[in-house]
Design an enzyme around this catalytic site. Structure first.
Site, PDB file in Angstrom:
ATOM      1  N   ASP A  39      -2.157   2.182  -4.581  1.00  0.00           N
ATOM      2  CA  ASP A  39      -3.328   2.671  -3.853  1.00  0.00           C
ATOM      3  C   ASP A  39      -4.504   1.714  -4.011  1.00  0.00           C
ATOM      4  OD1 ASP A  39      -1.910   4.938  -3.110  1.00  0.00           O
ATOM      5  OD2 ASP A  39      -2.576   6.085  -4.869  1.00  0.00           O
ATOM      6  N   HIS A  72       0.820  -1.221   0.000  1.00  0.00           N
ATOM      7  CA  HIS A  72       0.000   0.000   0.000  1.00  0.00           C
ATOM      8  C   HIS A  72       0.848   1.263   0.000  1.00  0.00           C
ATOM      9  CE1 HIS A  72      -3.698   1.996  -0.038  1.00  0.00           C
ATOM     10  NE2 HIS A  72      -4.281   1.533   1.044  1.00  0.00           N
TER      11      HIS A  72
END
Length: 425
Positions: A402, A398
């Protein structure tokens, strides 16, 4: 009298040390040239070290699980078998090797001399003396017998003085020697409590896996799950298998999924990349080097399908079959087990609705395949029809990918898999 020293070899570019994962010899053994001495491992590649000469093992340096620097002497071979072997560290220049039970020998204590030109080593001294009415066996064997509900007195021992070895116990159990419990007064079976506890050192591939998983767990990950209607692509797979030419490999679902993933990655290139947090760099790959997590007897390995973007489904199927076989047989080369840019892992054959796959760092994405299930659904005319579904459970770094980009990638894969003609356009 001549002594031949064998050093820890350089088993790969840039490797400065390797782990001893298995000894195939012990001090005093008579060996022939090319006999396997030990297995050593670096990263996820295991290499066998053969004997360059015939002779008698005079000293071993290091126990299983030890990490030894490249260039360190690990084996001393006495090339004149008629001469008694002295394994004192001061004489051989090597550290004391493991004793016959696998534990390091005590400094200053010499083992029994090697037998004169004998094809088998001399029996080890018996640490436990025979006592009336008691079977000779190690504590580990006794614990194992308790777990198996076997009376050691009934097991023929092949060790010195009739000592029952673990192999004897396993052979006895495999031959149906497990004791049958007698029914108690209540009519239920009398069950023997199991008190056995085993402790083993985590070495070799399992230790590497543990280290890699621990490192991956520090990465902030996002997991995205979607179900895919694979009815049409499964029908295509079966049709192609039915028409395949002689010599063509059998198609599984994996080449179709890989083809969809390769096409989808063009829109999310940061998911086909390596992230180096320390250097602050992201290395994106134009080609797709697809890692395929493979379960083996030794643990999880990830053989790599290099330049999958240049292959059709038949080529992928053949190469995947070859790589998986090599990984399971332990014959995969070092370069076939490293360098992946994104990984697919599958538990679909076993089952499971969803999984939370862990990244194969430094990669930024991993795709998890779950089982296929048939469900009734409504078609466009309001009729109930059977359709085949499969869940994808995908995890992403992450820090780089995204949540929106995760969804874009997997939705593109879903679109391609649900309209399989697009896979070939």
């Amino acid at each position: 009298m001549a002594r031949h020293a064998i050093k820890m070899p350089d088993v790969g570019e840039g490797v400065v040390e390797a782990e001893i994962v298995a000894w195939h010899v012990k001090v005093g053994d008579t060996i022939e040239e090319d006999d396997d001495l030990c297995d050593v491992m670096t990263d996820k590649a295991t290499v066998e070290i053969p004997a360059p000469v015939s002779g008698v093992i005079a000293a071993l340096n290091g126990a299983e699980g030890d990490t030894i620097p490249v260039g360190t002497e690990i084996v001393i071979i006495e090339t004149d078998a008629a001469v008694e072997v002295d394994v004192a560290a001061g004489d051989s220049g090597a550290s004391p090797g493991p004793a016959e039970d696998g534990k390091p020998a005590s400094p200053g204590k010499d083992p029994e001399p090697a037998p004169h030109k004998s094809p088998t080593p001399a029996p080890a001294p018996i640490a436990q003396t025979q006592r009336s009415g008691k079977t000779l066996a190690s504590p580990a064997v006794r614990a194992r017998a308790l777990e198996l509900d076997i009376d050691l007195a009934a097991v023929p021992g092949t060790g010195p003085a009739g000592r029952v070895l673990r192999e004897d116990l396993d052979d006895f159990a495999a031959a149906g020697g497990r004791l049958i419990s007698k029914a108690g007064e209540s009519g239920g079976a009398n069950r023997t409590p199991k008190a056995g506890v085993t402790e083993e050192k985590v070495i070799g591939l399992r230790r590497k896996i543990a280290q890699n998983m621990e490192a991956a767990w520090t990465v902030p990950m996002i997991t995205y799950v979607e179900e895919i209607d694979v009815t049409e692509v499964e029908a295509l797979r079966k049709s192609l298998n039915g028409d395949r030419a002689e010599g063509q490999p059998k198609l599984t679902m994996l080449p179709f999924l890989a083809t969809a993933l390769i096409k989808a990655l063009a829109g999310v290139p940061q998911a086909n990349a390596h992230y180096d947090a320390e250097a602050g760099t992201l290395t994106k790959f134009e080609g797709v080097h697809l890692g395929v997590a493979t379960a083996t007897d030794k643990g999880l390995m990830v053989p790599v399908l290099r330049h999958a973007e240049a292959m059709d489904v038949w080529q992928m199927a053949g190469e995947l079959a070859r790589l998986s076989k090599a990984a399971r047989e332990g014959s995969a080369k070092r370069e076939e087990l490293s360098g992946s840019s994104i990984t697919i892992t599958s538990l679909g054959a076993i089952g499971g609705i969803t999984t939370t796959p862990i990244l194969n760092t430094p990669e930024t994405a991993i795709i998890g395949v779950n089982k296929m299930v048939e469900r009734p659904v409504f078609d466009g005319a309001g009729r109930v029809v059977p359709r085949l579904f499969m869940n994808l459970s995908s995890s992403f770094d992450h820090r780089i990918v995204d949540g929106y980009e995760c969804a874009v990638l997997i939705q593109k894969v879903r679109t391609l898999m649900e309209s399989p003609a697009r896979l070939f356009m």
